[in-house]
Design a protein around this motif. Structure first.
Motif, PDB file in Angstrom:
ATOM      1  N   THR A 340       0.850  -1.176   0.000  1.00  0.00           N
ATOM      2  CA  THR A 340       0.000   0.000   0.000  1.00  0.00           C
ATOM      3  C   THR A 340       0.894   1.237   0.000  1.00  0.00           C
ATOM      4  N   SER A 341       0.317   2.407   0.000  1.00  0.00           N
ATOM      5  CA  SER A 341       1.057   3.672   0.071  1.00  0.00           C
ATOM      6  C   SER A 341       0.521   4.470   1.250  1.00  0.00           C
ATOM      7  N   LEU A 342       1.310   4.587   2.282  1.00  0.00           N
ATOM      8  CA  LEU A 342       0.870   5.332   3.451  1.00  0.00           C
ATOM      9  C   LEU A 342       0.957   6.830   3.201  1.00  0.00           C
ATOM     10  N   TRP A 343       0.041   7.547   3.822  1.00  0.00           N
ATOM     11  CA  TRP A 343       0.080   9.015   3.759  1.00  0.00           C
ATOM     12  C   TRP A 343      -0.450   9.577   5.061  1.00  0.00           C
ATOM     13  N   SER A 344       0.154  10.638   5.496  1.00  0.00           N
ATOM     14  CA  SER A 344      -0.334  11.357   6.665  1.00  0.00           C
ATOM     15  C   SER A 344      -0.161  12.844   6.408  1.00  0.00           C
ATOM     16  N   TRP A 345      -1.260  13.576   6.430  1.00  0.00           N
ATOM     17  CA  TRP A 345      -1.146  15.026   6.410  1.00  0.00           C
ATOM     18  C   TRP A 345      -0.736  15.477   7.802  1.00  0.00           C
ATOM     19  N   GLY A 346       0.372  16.196   7.855  1.00  0.00           N
ATOM     20  CA  GLY A 346       0.806  16.766   9.121  1.00  0.00           C
ATOM     21  C   GLY A 346       0.783  18.278   9.038  1.00  0.00           C
ATOM     22  N   PHE A 347       0.664  18.909  10.174  1.00  0.00           N
ATOM     23  CA  PHE A 347       0.818  20.357  10.241  1.00  0.00           C
ATOM     24  C   PHE A 347       2.230  20.669  10.714  1.00  0.00           C
ATOM     25  N   ALA A 348       2.882  21.611  10.035  1.00  0.00           N
ATOM     26  CA  ALA A 348       4.245  22.015  10.365  1.00  0.00           C
ATOM     27  C   ALA A 348       4.291  23.508  10.642  1.00  0.00           C
ATOM     28  N   VAL A 349       5.337  23.929  11.348  1.00  0.00           N
ATOM     29  CA  VAL A 349       5.535  25.343  11.671  1.00  0.00           C
ATOM     30  C   VAL A 349       6.522  25.936  10.677  1.00  0.00           C
ATOM     31  N   ASN A 350       6.127  27.002  10.016  1.00  0.00           N
ATOM     32  CA  ASN A 350       6.978  27.703   9.069  1.00  0.00           C
ATOM     33  C   ASN A 350       8.175  28.292   9.809  1.00  0.00           C
ATOM     34  N   ALA A 351       9.389  27.929   9.379  1.00  0.00           N
ATOM     35  CA  ALA A 351      10.591  28.431  10.046  1.00  0.00           C
ATOM     36  C   ALA A 351      10.717  29.948   9.936  1.00  0.00           C
ATOM     37  N   SER A 352      10.032  30.548   8.969  1.00  0.00           N
ATOM     38  CA  SER A 352      10.067  32.002   8.807  1.00  0.00           C
ATOM     39  C   SER A 352       8.852  32.692   9.424  1.00  0.00           C
ATOM     40  N   GLY A 353       8.006  31.924  10.094  1.00  0.00           N
ATOM     41  CA  GLY A 353       6.818  32.502  10.705  1.00  0.00           C
ATOM     42  C   GLY A 353       7.160  33.373  11.906  1.00  0.00           C
ATOM     43  N   GLN A 354       6.233  34.237  12.260  1.00  0.00           N
ATOM     44  CA  GLN A 354       6.452  35.189  13.348  1.00  0.00           C
ATOM     45  C   GLN A 354       5.835  34.739  14.663  1.00  0.00           C
ATOM     46  N   HIS A 355       5.047  33.679  14.661  1.00  0.00           N
ATOM     47  CA  HIS A 355       4.319  33.278  15.869  1.00  0.00           C
ATOM     48  C   HIS A 355       4.502  31.773  16.104  1.00  0.00           C
ATOM     49  N   ASP A 357       5.544  29.866  18.689  1.00  0.00           N
ATOM     50  CA  ASP A 357       5.002  29.238  19.898  1.00  0.00           C
ATOM     51  C   ASP A 357       3.488  29.082  19.795  1.00  0.00           C
ATOM     52  N   ALA A 358       2.817  30.104  19.315  1.00  0.00           N
ATOM     53  CA  ALA A 358       1.364  30.021  19.135  1.00  0.00           C
ATOM     54  C   ALA A 358       1.022  28.995  18.068  1.00  0.00           C
ATOM     55  N   ALA A 359       1.858  28.922  17.020  1.00  0.00           N
ATOM     56  CA  ALA A 359       1.644  27.929  15.973  1.00  0.00           C
ATOM     57  C   ALA A 359       1.763  26.520  16.548  1.00  0.00           C
ATOM     58  N   TRP A 360       2.692  26.319  17.468  1.00  0.00           N
ATOM     59  CA  TRP A 360       2.829  25.009  18.095  1.00  0.00           C
ATOM     60  C   TRP A 360       1.561  24.631  18.860  1.00  0.00           C
ATOM     61  N   LEU A 361       0.965  25.593  19.557  1.00  0.00           N
ATOM     62  CA  LEU A 361      -0.282  25.291  20.253  1.00  0.00           C
ATOM     63  C   LEU A 361      -1.356  24.848  19.271  1.00  0.00           C
ATOM     64  N   PHE A 362      -1.383  25.458  18.080  1.00  0.00           N
ATOM     65  CA  PHE A 362      -2.361  25.037  17.071  1.00  0.00           C
ATOM     66  C   PHE A 362      -2.076  23.600  16.625  1.00  0.00           C
ATOM     67  N   LEU A 363      -0.808  23.276  16.365  1.00  0.00           N
ATOM     68  CA  LEU A 363      -0.457  21.915  15.962  1.00  0.00           C
ATOM     69  C   LEU A 363      -0.890  20.915  17.028  1.00  0.00           C
TER      70      LEU A 363
END
Length: 467
Positions: A340-355, A357-363
């Motif tokens: 089969t072909s596994l897939w997982s959509w993950g959420f990542a934090v943009n290294a150039s983002g300004q927020h 820590d808050a982005a981590w809380l969303f993840l």
């Protein structure tokens, strides 16, 4: 390393609290989105021993695509905003367009999006270029993460592997799925057809089913379809497991392309015959995943190979005319294995983002057990506990539950899809060759030429150690 992380968690005596958190999820999670729309009950997430409101007043920009799981999450954003005081701008784009926009933002270092969705196929390029924030420091920070409450061990090992490169955590898995064989159980029963266990049986089934449909004068209904449209991550996602089932591979362990082996060539002939010719719908050589899903839901296809999360789009009469007539089984096996072909959509934090820590809380919120339960009608969560509970019994599809649980333990993935930075280009070349074969190009020479081009791409990159 995830193994070391889990050892550390054990040393912190988290087991009892983790069990308590599971019980709290089942007992207290709100189930009525309508009732919660005005004032969401966020108490399940407040069991985490962190200050969810430490970044109150922040506005996050989150990129997503149009798949149902992301649409479902968008409707639940009031829970996150009520919990944290963080506002979320949720930008939804078609998948191909999302990938273009994501790459432009990440490559330019613009930081337009604080949070981006990503899967393993494109993770390698992002990792090599430093576009994503490594997440282990956020996970290890007790001010930001309650590791016991989050319960990393509950996330499927396969989806964790699909969200990391060389053991470095780069995303948190939001969902987890793979291609499976969906079929109309009412039609298979009517025509006394067995669910195909091998690809040869699938070819025979396709012909027999189409003949039966025509005898019954079922107009505009076709026996079978699977992905054919070119694009890295498009037809490659369903072609590759067939190649592997016949003993072939896209790349060897040294990352050299080998998808012109005798086994791979035979597999492409089988796949070509599966997706074209008698029993295939009009335009079968250019079908993408969205078209296949829509045609199956509308009753125009009797069987398909599609992503396992399709169940979430057809579990009610409002969503599908076959909502009570479908079942699922694993992809057929070949002479070597059942792949089969596994897939997982993950959420990542943009290294150039300004927020960040808050982005981590969303993840953390989006991938938590509590949010997975909130979305279970609309998503295929990466949380093992949900799949081993009774929350999906309402589907009346025991075959689907069985294959979903089988997928939880699958980890093997072809090297070309396992986070190499060259995948966007190499996958595009391979997928174009596959598509040409579906239109009638000779299998052997088409694959031979594609292998030469992919080898050139790999030589120009830096993904190979020692080259």
């Amino acid at each position: 390393m995830f193994s070391q992380l889990m050892t550390d968690m054990g040393n912190r005596f988290c087991i009892c609290r983790a069990v308590l958190c599971v019980l709290l999820v089942w007992s207290s999670l709100p189930v009525s989105a309508t009732a919660a729309a005005s004032q969401p009950d966020v108490s399940p997430w407040q069991n985490a021993q962190i200050n969810w409101r430490q970044f109150s007043g922040t506005t996050l920009s989150v990129l997503a695509n149009t798949q149902p799981a992301f649409r479902a999450l968008e409707k639940k954003l009031p829970y996150f905003e009520q919990l944290t005081g963080i506002k979320v701008g949720f930008h939804v784009l078609p998948q191909a367009r999302m990938r273009e926009v994501r790459r432009v933002d990440l490559a330019a270092g613009a930081g337009i999006y604080d949070v981006v969705p990503i899967g393993i196929s494109y993770l390698g390029e992002a990792h090599r270029n430093g576009w994503l924030e490594p997440l282990q420091p956020y996970f290890d920070d007790p001010q930001l993460t309650d590791a016991c409450w989050y319960d990393l061990a509950d996330i499927t090992p396969g989806s964790l592997a699909l969200s990391s490169i060389d053991g470095e955590m780069l995303a948190l898995p939001f969902d987890f799925f793979a291609p499976v064989f969906f079929y109309r159980k009412d039609l298979f029963q009517r025509y006394e057809l067995a669910v195909p266990d091998t690809y040869e049986e699938l070819l025979q089934m396709k012909t027999a089913l189409q003949m039966a449909l025509e005898r019954d004068e079922m107009q505009n209904m076709y026996a079978f379809a699977s992905r054919t449209r070119a694009g890295a991550g498009m037809n490659t996602w369903t072609v590759i497991p067939v190649i592997r089932a016949y003993g072939g591979a896209m790349m060897d362990e040294s990352l050299r392309p080998v998808f012109n082996s005798p086994q791979a060539k035979h597999a492409l002939r089988v796949y070509r015959d599966m997706v074209t010719g008698y029993g295939s719908p009009p335009g079968a050589q250019m079908l993408n995943f969205h078209e296949i899903r829509e045609q199956f839901k509308a009753g125009r296809l009797a069987s398909v190979i599609a992503a396992s999360d399709l169940f979430a789009e057809m579990d009610s009469p409002e969503e599908s005319v076959i909502w009570d007539k479908w079942e699922a089984a694993p992809m057929p096996r070949g002479p070597r294995t059942r792949a089969t072909s596994l897939w997982s959509w993950g959420f990542a934090v943009n290294a150039s983002g300004q927020h960040k820590d808050a982005a981590w809380l969303f993840l953390q919120w989006a991938s938590s057990k509590e949010t997975a339960m909130l979305l279970h009608h609309d998503d295929a969560p990466a949380r093992t506990s949900l799949w081993h509970s009774d929350v999906y019994d309402y589907l009346d599809a025991p075959g689907f539950i069985s294959v979903s649980r089988w997928l939880l333990n699958q980890r093997d993935i072809d090297p070309i899809q396992n986070g190499i930075a060259e995948f966007p280009r190499a996958g595009s070349v391979a997928s174009q060759a596959f598509n040409e074969i579906f239109f009638g190009a000779p299998v052997a020479s088409t694959l031979d030429q594609a292998v030469i081009r992919v080898e050139q791409i790999m030589q120009s990159g830096s993904g190979r150690s020692g080259d």
